[in-house]
Design a protein around this motif. Structure first.
Motif, PDB file in Angstrom:
ATOM      1  N   GLU A  68      28.687  65.862 -19.580  1.00 12.76           N
ATOM      2  CA  GLU A  68      27.820  66.799 -20.094  1.00 12.76           C
ATOM      3  C   GLU A  68      26.245  65.915 -20.113  1.00 12.76           C
ATOM      4  OE1 GLU A  68      28.704  67.993 -23.847  1.00 12.76           O
ATOM      5  OE2 GLU A  68      28.540  66.058 -24.631  1.00 12.76           O
ATOM      6  N   ILE A  69      25.363  66.651 -19.895  1.00 15.91           N
ATOM      7  CA  ILE A  69      23.859  66.052 -19.873  1.00 15.91           C
ATOM      8  C   ILE A  69      23.741  65.453 -21.432  1.00 15.91           C
ATOM      9  CG2 ILE A  69      21.338  66.539 -20.131  1.00 15.91           C
ATOM     10  CD1 ILE A  69      22.092  68.719 -18.098  1.00 15.91           C
ATOM     11  N   GLY A  70      23.422  63.958 -21.198  1.00 17.51           N
ATOM     12  CA  GLY A  70      23.120  63.571 -22.677  1.00 17.51           C
ATOM     13  C   GLY A  70      24.535  62.503 -22.865  1.00 17.51           C
ATOM     14  N   GLY A  71      25.604  62.853 -22.261  1.00 14.38           N
ATOM     15  CA  GLY A  71      26.941  62.432 -22.773  1.00 14.38           C
ATOM     16  C   GLY A  71      27.088  60.829 -22.249  1.00 14.38           C
ATOM     17  N   SER A  72      28.031  60.428 -22.496  1.00 15.14           N
ATOM     18  CA  SER A  72      28.298  58.966 -21.871  1.00 15.14           C
ATOM     19  C   SER A  72      28.316  58.890 -20.519  1.00 15.14           C
ATOM     20  CB  SER A  72      29.851  58.407 -22.638  1.00 15.14           C
ATOM     21  OG  SER A  72      29.658  58.597 -23.983  1.00 15.14           O
ATOM     22  N   LEU A  73      27.755  57.904 -19.924  1.00 15.14           N
ATOM     23  CA  LEU A  73      27.840  57.522 -18.406  1.00 15.14           C
ATOM     24  C   LEU A  73      28.994  56.741 -18.281  1.00 15.14           C
ATOM     25  CD1 LEU A  73      25.973  58.195 -16.049  1.00 15.14           C
ATOM     26  CD2 LEU A  73      24.879  55.782 -16.527  1.00 15.14           C
ATOM     27  N   TYR A  74      29.812  57.239 -17.290  1.00  9.99           N
ATOM     28  CA  TYR A  74      30.895  56.422 -16.586  1.00  9.99           C
ATOM     29  C   TYR A  74      30.288  56.029 -15.195  1.00  9.99           C
ATOM     30  CZ  TYR A  74      33.023  58.030 -20.818  1.00  9.99           C
ATOM     31  OH  TYR A  74      33.535  58.568 -22.032  1.00  9.99           O
ATOM     32  N   TYR A  75      30.967  54.917 -14.791  1.00 13.84           N
ATOM     33  CA  TYR A  75      30.660  54.409 -13.372  1.00 13.84           C
ATOM     34  C   TYR A  75      32.139  54.758 -12.623  1.00 13.84           C
ATOM     35  CZ  TYR A  75      26.531  52.180 -14.926  1.00 13.84           C
ATOM     36  OH  TYR A  75      25.337  52.001 -15.533  1.00 13.84           O
ATOM     37  N   GLY A  76      31.733  55.023 -11.292  1.00 16.10           N
ATOM     38  CA  GLY A  76      32.895  55.285 -10.292  1.00 16.10           C
ATOM     39  C   GLY A  76      33.006  57.047 -10.175  1.00 16.10           C
ATOM     40  N   THR A  77      34.303  57.557 -10.077  1.00  9.01           N
ATOM     41  CA  THR A  77      34.038  59.048 -10.076  1.00  9.01           C
ATOM     42  C   THR A  77      35.107  59.648 -10.814  1.00  9.01           C
ATOM     43  OG1 THR A  77      35.878  58.695  -8.126  1.00  9.01           O
ATOM     44  CG2 THR A  77      33.634  58.963  -7.435  1.00  9.01           C
ATOM     45  N   PRO A  78      34.975  61.026 -11.205  1.00 10.95           N
ATOM     46  CA  PRO A  78      35.630  61.623 -12.375  1.00 10.95           C
ATOM     47  C   PRO A  78      37.495  61.435 -12.194  1.00 10.95           C
ATOM     48  CG  PRO A  78      34.190  62.898 -11.733  1.00 10.95           C
ATOM     49  CD  PRO A  78      34.050  62.017 -10.363  1.00 10.95           C
ATOM     50  N   ASN A  79      37.923  61.228 -10.905  1.00 10.47           N
ATOM     51  CA  ASN A  79      39.194  60.900 -10.791  1.00 10.47           C
ATOM     52  C   ASN A  79      39.662  59.580 -11.336  1.00 10.47           C
ATOM     53  OD1 ASN A  79      37.996  60.741  -8.320  1.00 10.47           O
ATOM     54  ND2 ASN A  79      39.977  59.588  -7.872  1.00 10.47           N
ATOM     55  N   MET A  80      38.602  58.522 -11.519  1.00 13.43           N
ATOM     56  CA  MET A  80      39.162  57.164 -11.945  1.00 13.43           C
ATOM     57  C   MET A  80      39.352  57.355 -13.316  1.00 13.43           C
ATOM     58  SD  MET A  80      36.468  55.305  -9.250  1.00 13.43           S
ATOM     59  CE  MET A  80      36.891  53.682 -10.387  1.00 13.43           C
ATOM     60  N   GLU A  81      39.905  56.092 -13.917  1.00 13.06           N
ATOM     61  CA  GLU A  81      39.872  55.903 -15.362  1.00 13.06           C
ATOM     62  C   GLU A  81      38.386  55.561 -15.898  1.00 13.06           C
ATOM     63  OE1 GLU A  81      41.746  52.552 -18.459  1.00 13.06           O
ATOM     64  OE2 GLU A  81      42.366  52.487 -16.339  1.00 13.06           O
ATOM     65  N   GLU A  82      37.929  56.149 -16.806  1.00 11.96           N
ATOM     66  CA  GLU A  82      36.550  56.166 -17.392  1.00 11.96           C
ATOM     67  C   GLU A  82      36.235  54.464 -17.779  1.00 11.96           C
ATOM     68  OE1 GLU A  82      36.468  58.504 -20.863  1.00 11.96           O
ATOM     69  OE2 GLU A  82      36.469  60.445 -19.800  1.00 11.96           O
ATOM     70  N   THR A  83      35.233  54.261 -17.326  1.00  5.62           N
ATOM     71  CA  THR A  83      34.780  52.667 -17.804  1.00  5.62           C
ATOM     72  C   THR A  83      33.224  52.448 -17.522  1.00  5.62           C
ATOM     73  OG1 THR A  83      34.647  50.566 -16.554  1.00  5.62           O
ATOM     74  CG2 THR A  83      34.973  52.382 -14.946  1.00  5.62           C
TER      75      THR A  83
END
Length: 399
Positions: A63-78
């Motif tokens: 969501e806008i303003g939410g945590s930023l993760y690197y990679g794509t959504p199907n990957m493990e959040e990092t």
């Protein structure tokens, strides 16, 4: 080591002198397993006629303003930036052979008696091909490289397909075959085997011929088979091109334009995945299409296809439209893009251009970099029956 580095730098400089390098930012909204994500990407792209390489950095938010993760959504959040490094474009042409990895653009086989305007939601995919004077063949495999460190890849669509175009004398032939496959251990709600063939006689202004298609769908433990065939032609008047299959016969469990822009979504949506079972009667039908092409200024397309009962009552008409217009001005190089799609129950519904099934939007865009435009978009929210606004960046290109 210094000598090796020098050789590499000289090679890179020599390569760049025969091509073009540019930076291409991009962001979009994607959906994975019922969750919407904001996807961001920035790519450094080098390409010429025979080679292309785009190195990218991908990131996403829920969501806008939410945590930023690197990679794509199907990957493990990092939050490790190295996990966002990837390749978003790779193409290579050696003689008649070509390899391309990148965004998947809409595809139509023939006049679309089976596959019309299909895309796996503009996600990355692999295309392998062979092009010569007499033959053009391609194989489409929906796989995406999500990150380089560590190496992560995923299946980006359910449909694998191949297309072969050739000609025998004045007869132009096109063959299409496709098969759905599991995506990351997720089974589509239907297992489809698809095929079509088109044959048109003539060159230049007029081509006359026909097309035939085949659908085999397995739903749970039930398999249904459908066949369709039509006759018509293509009339090229220069700026305007008319395409028509006015006489089409459809056996039970066949549907015109079955593999369309919503095909991938329908394979996951229980409300629409089983619709093919509703087409359990013999029906006639037709396809009518108009293309308007005026150089780089305007490209427009309108299509109507429909079913006919034995008493020639029009049923299940679908309207699809698209527009790309470019204002020929160096000071204000704006583009106008429009999209429209609407399935109906009968032609009487055509008087009302907007309903719960309508997808419609119009955008005005300004170029930011190569093929990337900042768009102001007015789109129709069918759920609330109102138009809404959004600003987005979008890659506008054709392969």
């Amino acid at each position: 080591m210094k000598k090796l580095i020098s050789i590499i730098l000289i090679g890179i400089l020599a390569t760049l002198s025969f091509g073009e390098f540019y930076v291409q930012p991009y962001f979009n909204t994607v959906s994975e397993n019922g969750q919407d994500y904001l996807l961001y990407s920035i790519n450094g792209v080098f390409e010429n006629n025979s080679f292309g390489l785009g190195l990218g950095l991908n990131a996403y938010q829920k969501e806008i303003g939410g945590s930023l993760y690197y990679g794509t959504p199907n990957m493990e959040e990092t939050d490790n930036i190295l996990s966002g490094l990837t390749i978003n474009l790779l193409k290579l042409r050696i003689g008649p052979l070509y390899f391309r990895y990148g965004i998947s653009y809409p595809k139509t086989a023939g006049l679309g008696i089976l596959m019309y305007n299909y895309t796996n939601n503009f996600k990355n995919a692999l295309d392998l091909g062979f092009i010569s004077e007499d033959i053009k063949a391609e194989v489409h495999m929906p796989y995406s490289l999500d990150s380089i460190i560590p190496v992560n890849y995923s299946q980006s669509g359910y449909l694998y397909y191949g297309i072969l175009k050739t000609h025998v004398g004045f007869i132009n032939l096109e063959f299409f075959g496709g098969k759905t496959m599991e995506k990351e251990d997720i089974k589509p709600l239907r297992d489809d085997v698809l095929g079509s063939v088109s044959a048109y006689l003539g060159e230049g202004i007029l081509k006359i011929g026909g097309e035939a298609g085949y659908i085999s769908s397995t739903i749970d433990s039930t398999t249904v088979n459908g066949y369709g065939a039509g006759a018509g032609g293509i009339l090229n008047l220069g700026i305007i091109t008319l395409k028509s299959l006015p006489v089409v016969i459809q056996m039970p469990y066949y549907k015109l334009g079955f593999v369309n822009v919503e095909y991938e979504n329908n394979l996951e949506n229980p409300d629409t995945a089983y619709d093919i079972l509703n087409y359990d009667t013999i029906r006639f039908g037709g396809i009518n299409e108009i293309d308007i092409h005026l150089g780089n200024i305007i490209n427009a397309n309108g299509r109507l296809h429909y079913d006919l009962t034995k008493t020639f009552e029009v049923q299940n008409p679908e309207i699809t439209g698209s527009l790309y217009a470019q204002i020929p001005s160096e000071e204000f190089p704006l583009i106008i893009i429009g999209k429209y799609y609407r399935p109906m129950e009968s032609l009487e519904d055509i008087n009302n251009w907007l309903d719960k099934n309508t997808s419609a939007e119009i955008s005005v865009g300004y170029p930011v970099s190569n093929n990337l435009f900042m768009l102001y978009t007015k789109y129709y929210d069918s759920f609330n029956d109102e138009f809404k606004d959004k600003i987005e960046f979008s890659v506008i290109n054709e392969f």
